[in-house]
Design a protein around this motif. Sequence first.
Motif, short mmCIF file in Angstrom:
data_model
loop_
_atom_site.label_atom_id
_atom_site.label_comp_id
_atom_site.label_asym_id
_atom_site.label_seq_id
_atom_site.Cartn_x
_atom_site.Cartn_y
_atom_site.Cartn_z
N ASP A 67 0.87 -1.18 0.00
CA ASP A 67 0.00 0.00 0.00
C ASP A 67 0.90 1.23 0.00
O ASP A 67 1.90 1.29 0.72
CB ASP A 67 -0.89 -0.02 1.24
CG ASP A 67 -1.88 1.14 1.29
OD1 ASP A 67 -2.12 1.77 0.25
OD2 ASP A 67 -2.40 1.41 2.39
N TRP A 68 0.56 2.20 -0.81
CA TRP A 68 1.39 3.40 -0.96
C TRP A 68 1.23 4.35 0.22
O TRP A 68 2.17 4.99 0.64
CB TRP A 68 1.04 4.10 -2.27
CG TRP A 68 1.99 5.16 -2.66
CD1 TRP A 68 1.70 6.48 -2.85
CD2 TRP A 68 3.38 5.02 -2.95
NE1 TRP A 68 2.83 7.16 -3.23
CE2 TRP A 68 3.88 6.28 -3.31
CE3 TRP A 68 4.26 3.94 -2.94
CZ2 TRP A 68 5.21 6.50 -3.64
CZ3 TRP A 68 5.58 4.15 -3.28
CH2 TRP A 68 6.03 5.42 -3.62
N HIS A 69 0.03 4.45 0.74
CA HIS A 69 -0.26 5.40 1.82
C HIS A 69 -0.34 4.65 3.14
O HIS A 69 -1.36 4.04 3.47
CB HIS A 69 -1.57 6.14 1.55
CG HIS A 69 -1.53 6.92 0.28
ND1 HIS A 69 -0.84 8.08 0.15
CD2 HIS A 69 -2.07 6.66 -0.93
CE1 HIS A 69 -0.96 8.54 -1.09
NE2 HIS A 69 -1.70 7.68 -1.76
N THR A 74 6.26 5.48 4.93
CA THR A 74 5.39 5.42 3.75
C THR A 74 5.91 4.43 2.70
O THR A 74 7.06 3.97 2.76
CB THR A 74 5.31 6.80 3.08
OG1 THR A 74 6.63 7.15 2.60
CG2 THR A 74 4.81 7.86 4.05
N ARG A 76 6.69 5.14 -0.27
CA ARG A 76 7.82 5.81 -0.95
C ARG A 76 9.13 5.52 -0.23
O ARG A 76 10.14 5.18 -0.84
CB ARG A 76 7.56 7.31 -0.99
CG ARG A 76 8.68 8.14 -1.56
CD ARG A 76 8.40 9.64 -1.44
NE ARG A 76 7.03 9.99 -1.71
CZ ARG A 76 6.54 10.36 -2.90
NH1 ARG A 76 7.33 10.43 -3.93
NH2 ARG A 76 5.27 10.66 -3.04
N SER A 97 -2.72 1.55 -4.50
CA SER A 97 -3.18 2.86 -4.05
C SER A 97 -4.65 3.01 -4.38
O SER A 97 -5.12 2.50 -5.40
CB SER A 97 -2.38 3.98 -4.71
OG SER A 97 -2.88 5.24 -4.32
N SER A 99 -5.87 5.77 -5.22
CA SER A 99 -5.95 6.94 -6.09
C SER A 99 -5.28 6.66 -7.43
O SER A 99 -4.08 6.36 -7.49
CB SER A 99 -5.26 8.13 -5.41
OG SER A 99 -5.00 9.14 -6.34
N ALA A 102 -2.41 9.04 -7.94
CA ALA A 102 -1.21 8.64 -7.21
C ALA A 102 -0.47 7.54 -7.96
O ALA A 102 0.76 7.54 -8.03
CB ALA A 102 -1.56 8.18 -5.80
#
Length: 130
Positions: A67-69, A74, A76, A97, A99, A102
């Motif tokens: 999961d990105w968020h 994070t 990233r 994600s 989004s 995103a």
Amino acid sequence: MSDPGSLDDILLVEDNPGDARLTVEILRELGWNSTVHITTDGDEALDFLHRRGEYTDAPRSELILLDWHLPRTTGRKILAELEGNRALENVPLVVLSGSGAAIERLEREHPQADASLTKPLNPDDLVTTL
């Protein structure tokens, strides 16, 4: 990856219990018998991947669904830390994600991710991606 359904261990990094449950259900519906290890934040995921703390005996993941968020560390930062890690460089990593924007930005800025998918996951998209 010749047959994703033959993977023994998948790491799912997901802080939303509903998304985690849905992802596992999709994998089961697709006939995958893999053990899905779930971590709920970036710090826990890094501990699992580096086999430290409570995860010293963790199996080596054959696929990472990230999961990105995430809270704490994070997606990233996880990608940045894993870049160049010889023990994990051949492990496919798919970023998730909620989004679409995103995902588009991620694909431009982080080509080290092997693939990306928008949540909620679509079983056909997951199969095609893997």
